[in-house]
Design a protein around this motif. Structure first.
Motif, PDB file in Angstrom:
ATOM      1  N   THR A  32      24.724  43.262 -50.858  1.00 57.34           N
ATOM      2  CA  THR A  32      25.878  44.043 -51.284  1.00 57.34           C
ATOM      3  C   THR A  32      26.008  45.206 -50.303  1.00 57.34           C
ATOM      4  N   VAL A  33      27.198  45.392 -49.758  1.00 54.92           N
ATOM      5  CA  VAL A  33      27.336  46.334 -48.647  1.00 54.92           C
ATOM      6  C   VAL A  33      28.355  47.434 -48.958  1.00 54.92           C
ATOM      7  N   PHE A  34      28.010  48.657 -48.611  1.00 54.62           N
ATOM      8  CA  PHE A  34      28.921  49.794 -48.714  1.00 54.62           C
ATOM      9  C   PHE A  34      29.085  50.379 -47.315  1.00 54.62           C
ATOM     10  N   VAL A  35      30.288  50.806 -46.989  1.00 57.64           N
ATOM     11  CA  VAL A  35      30.527  51.331 -45.640  1.00 57.64           C
ATOM     12  C   VAL A  35      31.199  52.699 -45.712  1.00 57.64           C
ATOM     13  N   ALA A  36      30.686  53.634 -44.921  1.00 60.91           N
ATOM     14  CA  ALA A  36      31.335  54.934 -44.746  1.00 60.91           C
ATOM     15  C   ALA A  36      31.494  55.175 -43.261  1.00 60.91           C
ATOM     16  N   ASN A  37      32.564  55.846 -42.863  1.00 57.78           N
ATOM     17  CA  ASN A  37      32.821  56.073 -41.443  1.00 57.78           C
ATOM     18  C   ASN A  37      32.587  57.511 -40.999  1.00 57.78           C
ATOM     19  N   ASP A  38      32.118  58.358 -41.900  1.00 62.88           N
ATOM     20  CA  ASP A  38      31.706  59.701 -41.479  1.00 62.88           C
ATOM     21  C   ASP A  38      30.540  60.155 -42.361  1.00 62.88           C
TER      22      ASP A  38
END
Ligand code: CA
Length: 232
Positions: A32-38
């Motif tokens: 299960t993947v969560f992504v943040a760009n900052d």
């Protein structure tokens, strides 16, 4: 399916293409993947998602990877793998007591990243090993349950990895360990990156213990490795 494939992974990476690529690969593996760009969003998402592993870029907008890692470490022992661009010196990454467990230099092979994630998920904290919780070496006392280190009456503050390295040396006191053996015991797998990460961490320990208090606990056998020496 083993449990490790149900693990939650947080990616904090501002290169959106790379983040997307890693996200898809990890989802393909069943994570299960969560992504943040900052950095700031990464920290918020960390709190919200309670991931089992964090992949953390070093250079991020809002909050740097180092700062994000420091803040995570205030509440959590979650494995953190730093992602660094070529040319960003490893010392910089791990030398700031940020508490990262591992690092990878971009560009990296996805297979290697997957191997390191599996290793991070397998690793059990040293405090859970049961058996003895108080370790002694000369005047040094290490409590693996409470994660404290004392030299005489002086408290010594160590990062998680420094602590694990010290515990490894003391559990094998008076036995010379090669860098590879130390990597396997402390970093938990056949490390593919530079083995001088061991030398770097030995230096940190010496700075905080041997040099600071004028003792000689950690010894080098040139061309072989290191050992912790108990009283003769
Ligand atoms: Ca970046």
């Amino acid at each position: 399916m083993s449990d490790e494939n149900k693990a939650k992974i947080l990616i904090v990476e501002d290169e959106t293409k790379l983040a997307r690529f890693v996200e898809l690969e990890l989802k393909h593996e069943g994570y299960t993947v969560f992504v943040a760009n900052d950095g700031r969003t990464g920290l918020e998402l960390f709190e919200a998602s309670q991931p089992d592993v964090v992949l953390l870029d070093l250079m991020l907008p809002e909050l740097s990877g180092i700062e994000v890692c420091r803040r995570i470490r205030k509440t959590s022992d979650v494995p953190v793998i730093m992602l660094t661009a070529k040319g960003e010196v490893m010392d910089k990454v791990i030398g700031l007591d940020s508490g990262a467990d591992d690092y990878m230099t971009k560009p990296f092979a996805i297979e290697e990243l997957l191997a390191r994630i599996r290793a991070a998920l397998r690793r059990t904290p040293s405090a859970d090993e049961g058996d003895e919780t108080i370790l002694k070496l000369q005047n040094l006392t290490v409590d693996t349950a409470r994660h404290t280190v004392k030299l005489g009456d002086n408290n010594i503050e160590l990062t998680k990895r420094e602590f694990e390295l010290l515990v490894c040396l003391i559990k094998n006191k008076n036995i010379v360990l090669t860098r590879d053996q130390i990597l396997n015991k402390v970093w938990g797998y056949d490390y593919i990156g530079e083995t001088n990460v061991v030398d770097v961490y030995i230096r940190y320990l010496r700075t905080k213990i041997d040099d600071k208090y004028g003792v000689k606990l950690i010894h080098t056998i040139r061309g072989v490795g290191y050992y912790a020496k108990d009283e003769d």
